[in-house]
Design a protein around this motif. Structure first.
Motif, PDB file in Angstrom:
ATOM      1  N   UNK A  71      -0.508  -7.114  18.061  1.00  0.00           N
ATOM      2  CA  UNK A  71       0.278  -7.816  17.096  1.00  0.00           C
ATOM      3  C   UNK A  71      -0.443  -7.658  15.906  1.00  0.00           C
ATOM      4  N   UNK A  72      -1.698  -7.330  15.827  1.00  0.00           N
ATOM      5  CA  UNK A  72      -2.258  -6.985  14.513  1.00  0.00           C
ATOM      6  C   UNK A  72      -1.915  -5.605  13.898  1.00  0.00           C
ATOM      7  N   UNK A  73      -1.544  -4.681  14.876  1.00  0.00           N
ATOM      8  CA  UNK A  73      -1.167  -3.518  14.298  1.00  0.00           C
ATOM      9  C   UNK A  73       0.277  -3.580  13.855  1.00  0.00           C
ATOM     10  N   UNK A  74       1.101  -4.733  14.153  1.00  0.00           N
ATOM     11  CA  UNK A  74       2.232  -4.832  13.550  1.00  0.00           C
ATOM     12  C   UNK A  74       2.042  -5.446  12.009  1.00  0.00           C
ATOM     13  N   UNK A  75       1.298  -6.171  12.191  1.00  0.00           N
ATOM     14  CA  UNK A  75       0.715  -7.055  10.991  1.00  0.00           C
ATOM     15  C   UNK A  75       0.238  -5.986   9.742  1.00  0.00           C
ATOM     16  N   UNK A  76      -0.499  -5.096  10.191  1.00  0.00           N
ATOM     17  CA  UNK A  76      -1.033  -4.217   9.429  1.00  0.00           C
ATOM     18  C   UNK A  76       0.239  -3.349   8.481  1.00  0.00           C
ATOM     19  N   UNK A  77       1.001  -2.864   9.569  1.00  0.00           N
ATOM     20  CA  UNK A  77       2.015  -1.966   9.165  1.00  0.00           C
ATOM     21  C   UNK A  77       3.184  -2.944   8.028  1.00  0.00           C
ATOM     22  N   UNK A  78       3.269  -4.080   8.703  1.00  0.00           N
ATOM     23  CA  UNK A  78       4.130  -4.959   7.720  1.00  0.00           C
ATOM     24  C   UNK A  78       3.470  -5.396   6.353  1.00  0.00           C
ATOM     25  N   UNK A  79       2.284  -5.197   6.277  1.00  0.00           N
ATOM     26  CA  UNK A  79       1.331  -5.651   5.041  1.00  0.00           C
ATOM     27  C   UNK A  79       1.668  -4.328   4.271  1.00  0.00           C
ATOM     28  N   UNK A  80       1.594  -3.144   4.455  1.00  0.00           N
ATOM     29  CA  UNK A  80       1.817  -1.939   3.644  1.00  0.00           C
ATOM     30  C   UNK A  80       3.335  -1.917   3.332  1.00  0.00           C
ATOM     31  N   UNK A  81       4.418  -2.172   4.124  1.00  0.00           N
ATOM     32  CA  UNK A  81       5.567  -2.416   3.822  1.00  0.00           C
ATOM     33  C   UNK A  81       5.978  -3.571   2.607  1.00  0.00           C
ATOM     34  N   UNK A  82       5.405  -4.483   2.595  1.00  0.00           N
ATOM     35  CA  UNK A  82       5.573  -5.688   1.738  1.00  0.00           C
ATOM     36  C   UNK A  82       4.660  -4.957   0.361  1.00  0.00           C
ATOM     37  N   UNK A  83       3.749  -4.477   0.485  1.00  0.00           N
ATOM     38  CA  UNK A  83       3.060  -3.928  -0.876  1.00  0.00           C
ATOM     39  C   UNK A  83       4.279  -2.930  -1.281  1.00  0.00           C
ATOM     40  N   UNK A  84       4.595  -2.106  -0.713  1.00  0.00           N
ATOM     41  CA  UNK A  84       5.866  -1.082  -1.250  1.00  0.00           C
ATOM     42  C   UNK A  84       6.796  -1.634  -1.575  1.00  0.00           C
ATOM     43  N   UNK A  85       7.376  -2.759  -1.173  1.00  0.00           N
ATOM     44  CA  UNK A  85       8.662  -3.821  -1.767  1.00  0.00           C
ATOM     45  C   UNK A  85       8.244  -4.319  -2.801  1.00  0.00           C
ATOM     46  N   UNK A  86       6.954  -4.804  -3.029  1.00  0.00           N
ATOM     47  CA  UNK A  86       6.658  -5.584  -4.276  1.00  0.00           C
ATOM     48  C   UNK A  86       6.544  -4.287  -5.337  1.00  0.00           C
ATOM     49  N   UNK A  87       6.054  -3.302  -5.029  1.00  0.00           N
ATOM     50  CA  UNK A  87       5.926  -2.457  -5.925  1.00  0.00           C
ATOM     51  C   UNK A  87       7.245  -1.931  -6.553  1.00  0.00           C
ATOM     52  N   UNK A  88       8.254  -1.959  -5.474  1.00  0.00           N
ATOM     53  CA  UNK A  88       9.754  -1.334  -6.042  1.00  0.00           C
ATOM     54  C   UNK A  88      10.205  -2.787  -7.017  1.00  0.00           C
ATOM     55  N   UNK A  89       9.853  -3.689  -6.587  1.00  0.00           N
ATOM     56  CA  UNK A  89      10.325  -4.831  -7.687  1.00  0.00           C
ATOM     57  C   UNK A  89       9.606  -4.589  -9.053  1.00  0.00           C
ATOM     58  N   UNK A  90       8.386  -4.529  -8.845  1.00  0.00           N
ATOM     59  CA  UNK A  90       7.485  -4.291 -10.187  1.00  0.00           C
ATOM     60  C   UNK A  90       8.286  -3.055 -10.995  1.00  0.00           C
ATOM     61  N   UNK A  91       8.719  -2.167 -10.334  1.00  0.00           N
ATOM     62  CA  UNK A  91       9.178  -0.832 -10.967  1.00  0.00           C
ATOM     63  C   UNK A  91      10.430  -1.335 -11.705  1.00  0.00           C
ATOM     64  N   UNK A  92      11.214  -1.986 -11.059  1.00  0.00           N
ATOM     65  CA  UNK A  92      12.473  -2.599 -11.861  1.00  0.00           C
ATOM     66  C   UNK A  92      12.054  -3.365 -12.925  1.00  0.00           C
ATOM     67  N   UNK A  93      11.002  -4.280 -12.738  1.00  0.00           N
ATOM     68  CA  UNK A  93      11.064  -5.218 -13.718  1.00  0.00           C
ATOM     69  C   UNK A  93      10.421  -4.529 -15.010  1.00  0.00           C
ATOM     70  N   UNK A  94       9.657  -3.325 -14.988  1.00  0.00           N
ATOM     71  CA  UNK A  94       9.014  -2.483 -15.846  1.00  0.00           C
ATOM     72  C   UNK A  94      10.172  -1.911 -16.661  1.00  0.00           C
ATOM     73  N   UNK A  95      11.062  -1.301 -15.690  1.00  0.00           N
ATOM     74  CA  UNK A  95      12.112  -0.397 -16.245  1.00  0.00           C
ATOM     75  C   UNK A  95      13.176  -1.388 -17.176  1.00  0.00           C
ATOM     76  N   UNK A  96      13.305  -2.687 -16.566  1.00  0.00           N
ATOM     77  CA  UNK A  96      14.160  -3.581 -17.347  1.00  0.00           C
ATOM     78  C   UNK A  96      13.426  -4.117 -18.582  1.00  0.00           C
ATOM     79  N   UNK A  97      12.184  -4.165 -18.473  1.00  0.00           N
ATOM     80  CA  UNK A  97      11.319  -4.377 -19.925  1.00  0.00           C
ATOM     81  C   UNK A  97      11.716  -3.362 -20.979  1.00  0.00           C
ATOM     82  N   UNK A  98      11.374  -2.090 -20.341  1.00  0.00           N
ATOM     83  CA  UNK A  98      11.375  -1.084 -21.313  1.00  0.00           C
ATOM     84  C   UNK A  98      12.938  -0.848 -21.751  1.00  0.00           C
ATOM     85  N   UNK A  99      13.684  -1.000 -21.052  1.00  0.00           N
ATOM     86  CA  UNK A  99      15.257  -0.983 -21.783  1.00  0.00           C
ATOM     87  C   UNK A  99      15.520  -2.154 -22.431  1.00  0.00           C
ATOM     88  N   UNK A 100      14.906  -3.447 -22.400  1.00  0.00           N
ATOM     89  CA  UNK A 100      15.180  -4.302 -23.646  1.00  0.00           C
ATOM     90  C   UNK A 100      14.155  -3.913 -24.909  1.00  0.00           C
TER      91      UNK A 100
END
Length: 95
Positions: free
Chosen positions: A63-92
């Motif tokens: 189960x810990x192995x799955x949690x490690x993988x999931x943690x990296x995937x969550x970081x990746x998704x957070x980064x995608x959202x941050x990228x969109x937020x930065x792009x939106x801010x730049x456009x504004x």
């Protein structure tokens, strides 16, 4: 978006890039798969029904192995959202 928020989003984006590199790294992927295989084989083939403590430890390790993988995937998704937020801010700012 203030300077502190921009810096936080930039950090999230940087972490996402690192997480993506890890998730795509063949050694990491192979290691996770090999460990999952080792733990599941040991769980089902090398422990008896009465060996509850060993089975529990193997299950937790799997189960810990799955949690490690999931943690990296969550970081990746957070980064995608941050990228969109930065792009939106730049456009504004450009308007």
């Amino acid at each position: 978006m203030n300077h502190k928020d921009k810096a936080k989003r930039a950090e999230e984006l940087s972490r996402a890039t690192q997480a993506k590199q890890i998730l795509q790294n063949n050694l990491f992927k192979d290691s996770i798969q090999e460990l999952k295989k080792i733990y599941s084989n040991a769980l089902f083939e090398q422990t008896g029904a009465k060996d509850g403590e060993a089975r529990e430890k193997l299950w937790l390790a799997y189960q810990v192995l799955g949690k490690v993988e999931q943690h990296f995937k969550e970081i990746l998704e957070t980064g995608k959202l941050a990228e969109k937020q930065l792009a939106d801010f730049q456009n504004q700012q450009e308007k």
